[in-house]
Write an enzyme that holds these catalytic residues in place. Structure first.
Site, short mmCIF file in Angstrom:
data_model
loop_
_atom_site.label_atom_id
_atom_site.label_comp_id
_atom_site.label_asym_id
_atom_site.label_seq_id
_atom_site.Cartn_x
_atom_site.Cartn_y
_atom_site.Cartn_z
N ASN A 117 35.72 35.14 35.99
CA ASN A 117 34.92 34.40 36.97
C ASN A 117 34.00 35.37 37.71
O ASN A 117 34.02 36.57 37.44
CB ASN A 117 35.83 33.63 37.93
CG ASN A 117 36.78 34.58 38.65
OD1 ASN A 117 36.36 35.43 39.41
ND2 ASN A 117 38.08 34.45 38.35
N ASP A 174 42.99 30.50 36.36
CA ASP A 174 44.07 29.51 36.23
C ASP A 174 44.52 29.36 34.78
O ASP A 174 45.62 28.92 34.51
CB ASP A 174 43.59 28.14 36.76
CG ASP A 174 43.45 28.16 38.28
OD1 ASP A 174 44.23 28.87 38.93
OD2 ASP A 174 42.55 27.48 38.80
N LYS A 213 37.85 40.94 16.26
CA LYS A 213 36.74 40.14 16.80
C LYS A 213 36.61 38.81 16.04
O LYS A 213 36.60 38.81 14.80
CB LYS A 213 35.44 40.95 16.68
CG LYS A 213 34.28 40.27 17.34
CD LYS A 213 33.00 41.08 17.17
CE LYS A 213 31.83 40.23 17.56
NZ LYS A 213 30.64 40.52 16.82
N PHE A 257 43.78 32.48 49.97
CA PHE A 257 42.37 32.10 50.07
C PHE A 257 42.20 30.79 49.31
O PHE A 257 42.91 30.55 48.33
CB PHE A 257 41.47 33.17 49.45
CG PHE A 257 40.94 34.17 50.45
CD1 PHE A 257 41.80 35.04 51.09
CD2 PHE A 257 39.59 34.21 50.75
CE1 PHE A 257 41.33 35.96 52.02
CE2 PHE A 257 39.10 35.12 51.68
CZ PHE A 257 39.96 35.99 52.32
N LYS A 292 46.55 23.32 49.86
CA LYS A 292 47.04 24.58 49.29
C LYS A 292 47.98 25.30 50.26
O LYS A 292 48.98 25.90 49.84
CB LYS A 292 45.86 25.49 48.90
CG LYS A 292 45.08 24.93 47.70
CD LYS A 292 43.83 25.74 47.37
CE LYS A 292 42.99 25.01 46.32
NZ LYS A 292 41.74 25.68 46.00
N LYS A 316 51.68 25.81 48.75
CA LYS A 316 52.06 27.20 48.42
C LYS A 316 52.91 27.83 49.52
O LYS A 316 53.21 29.02 49.47
CB LYS A 316 50.79 28.03 48.15
CG LYS A 316 49.93 27.43 47.02
CD LYS A 316 48.86 28.34 46.49
CE LYS A 316 47.91 27.58 45.56
NZ LYS A 316 47.21 28.40 44.59
N1 CTP Z 1 46.19 32.00 43.07
C1 CTP Z 1 47.22 32.72 42.49
N2 CTP Z 1 47.51 32.53 41.17
C2 CTP Z 1 46.82 31.67 40.42
C3 CTP Z 1 45.76 30.93 41.00
C4 CTP Z 1 45.47 31.11 42.33
O1 CTP Z 1 47.85 33.53 43.17
N3 CTP Z 1 47.13 31.52 39.13
C5 CTP Z 1 45.92 32.20 44.51
C6 CTP Z 1 44.57 32.79 44.84
O2 CTP Z 1 44.65 34.22 44.90
C7 CTP Z 1 44.26 32.19 46.19
C8 CTP Z 1 44.96 30.86 46.15
O3 CTP Z 1 45.92 30.94 45.12
O4 CTP Z 1 44.84 32.94 47.25
C9 CTP Z 1 44.06 29.68 45.92
O5 CTP Z 1 43.27 29.90 44.75
P1 CTP Z 1 42.14 28.85 44.36
O6 CTP Z 1 41.48 29.33 43.12
O7 CTP Z 1 41.32 28.49 45.55
O8 CTP Z 1 42.97 27.53 44.08
P2 CTP Z 1 43.98 27.09 42.96
O9 CTP Z 1 45.35 27.12 43.52
O10 CTP Z 1 43.75 27.88 41.70
O11 CTP Z 1 43.58 25.59 42.76
P3 CTP Z 1 42.20 24.93 42.21
O12 CTP Z 1 41.66 25.90 41.17
O13 CTP Z 1 42.63 23.64 41.65
O14 CTP Z 1 41.29 24.77 43.39
#
Ligand code: CTP
Length: 403
Positions: free
Chosen positions: A210, A279, A289, A323, A337, A341
């Site tokens: 990302n 995710d 490759k 975050f 969240k 969490k």
């Molecule tokens: N996070 C994590 N592990 C993951 C995904 C997210 O520890 N596999 C943590 C990120 O570091 C952040 C928080 O979860 O502190 C929220 O991440 P965000 O990307 O905003 O949300 P998601 O929980 O991934 O949900 P969505 O993508 O559906 O918004």
């Protein structure tokens, strides 16, 4: 906390070839909103004229114990009283020796002797001179007076030799200066910050990732150290320099980040998960490759473990901050969240604004606590946002002392 904004910095400049680098320090200090007054030793003005520093600082440059104008103002006493800190850069062996023995035979040494504010010394000299027992003894003397001495850099020197004694680079000096002027309200705390993106490999040359650059997480790690914490930064791939004083653990994938965080978690007091963790990952990583195919190609993805959610359910004494990277429904998503969490605090970040998203130098966030309080932190530099986030952490019981 405004870091160096409106801080009155007295810059003591001594006679070393490194003076030319300190000309730029004045510009950096000005850019950060500090007010700089320059005091030059006699030999410093043989390398660069006072006019250069006067033009860049916008202030009269001082050099003499005995002022031509306003003699009744007693220059060394007034200069000592009027400043929040003294930065001596470059500090030569001669000036370090003069300060160590408490002499007051030029304006700079007299100002330092008369001052009650913090003093930061940045040595710059030939490596043999720096490593000489006399200089090392003098540096220990300065430290025993409570002055902070920044370790010089190593490398090629103007005299043609290699070794330790180069003027420390500005980021080190800035961090040390900010640490001197910060409240030490995270003193004794162990802080873990995650930062940057993760990369999920598809084959030896391709990956899923990302747009995170790591700037916000690195700013959090830098500020935590400056406020007195011991800091571990678990970082995905970024192009940023590790902040001064911070222990960095480099990782690539979400799985590696999860393992590194798990290793440190029990020993931590405050954990801030700022990283943009993927995710999903490609279900398999090809050994070679992948070759072009005609028509469509579908990519099977497997879900990564939510690291933060796991920490939320495992946490004991830790103050846990997440975050939320959002493009819509910021407050609703942040609250969801925070609850799902089991966090103590969540920082909601609009990732679509040009001044608040990935790669921007600035940010604006909303902090929501488990007690249901919500606070907007307006647009400012990522370092200032990091500082405001730690104010909230401390205010909500995550630090050693109240702000
Ligand atoms: N996070 C994590 N592990 C993951 C995904 C997210 O520890 N596999 C943590 C990120 O570091 C952040 C928080 O979860 O502190 C929220 O991440 P965000 O990307 O905003 O949300 P998601 O929980 O991934 O949900 P969505 O993508 O559906 O918004």
């Amino acid at each position: 906390m405004a870091l160096l904004k409106q801080k009155k910095v007295l810059l003591g400049v001594c006679g070393s070839i490194a003076v030319y680098k300190v000309v730029d320090f004045v510009r950096e200090l000005g850019r950060l909103g500090a007010e700089v007054t320059v005091v030059m030793t006699e030999s410093a003005s043989r390398f660069v004229t006072p006019l250069t520093f006067a033009a860049l600082s916008g202030q009269r440059v001082h050099g003499s114990m005995f002022a031509d104008q306003d003699a009744e103002q007693i220059p060394h006493i007034n200069l000592a009283r009027q400043h929040d800190c003294i930065l001596i850069a470059p500090a030569t062996a001669q000036t370090i020796s003069r300060l160590a023995s408490g002499q007051a035979d030029d304006l700079l040494s007299a100002v330092v002797l008369a001052a009650c504010c913090p003093v930061l010394v940045c040595p710059a000299m030939n490596s043999n001179m720096f490593l000489h027992a006399a200089t090392q003894h003098n540096i220990s003397q300065l430290q025993s007076y409570g002055y902070t001495v920044v370790e010089p850099d190593s490398g090629a020197m103007a005299c043609g030799e290699e070794g330790s004694g180069r003027l420390p680079a500005w980021p080190q000096v800035q961090a040390a200066l900010q640490k001197l002027l910060c409240p030490q309200d995270l003193d004794g705390q162990k802080v873990l910050v995650t930062a940057g993106p993760t990369e999920e490999p598809l084959d030896p040359v391709r990956f899923l990732s990302n747009r995170s650059t790591g700037k916000m997480g690195y700013a959090l790690a830098a500020v935590a150290w400056q406020r007195g914490a011991e800091v571990v930064l678990v970082s995905g791939p970024t192009s940023l320099a590790v902040p001064a004083g911070v222990h960095c653990v480099d990782v690539r994938t979400a799985a590696e980040m999860g393992e590194a965080v798990a290793e440190y978690f029990d020993a931590m007091d405050i954990v801030i998960k700022c990283a943009a963790v993927s995710d999903f990952r490609p279900s398999t990583c090809a050994e070679h490759k992948l070759k072009k195919v005609d028509g469509e190609l579908s990519l099977p993805l497997a879900a990564n473990t939510d690291i933060l959610k796991g920490l939320g359910h495992a946490k004991g004494h830790q103050f846990l901050v997440g975050f939320a990277a959002e493009s819509e429904n910021h407050q609703i998503e942040g609250n969801r969240k925070l609850a799902e969490k089991n966090l103590d605090m969540i920082v909601v970040n609009d990732i679509c604004g040009s001044k608040t998203g990935f790669a921007a130098e600035t940010n604006a966030v909303t902090v929501i606590t488990a007690k249901g309080q919500s606070r907007e932190i307006p647009l400012q530099s990522k370092e200032e946002i990091a500082s405001a986030i730690f104010d909230e952490v401390v205010r909500n019981g995550g630090g050693a002392h109240e702000v």
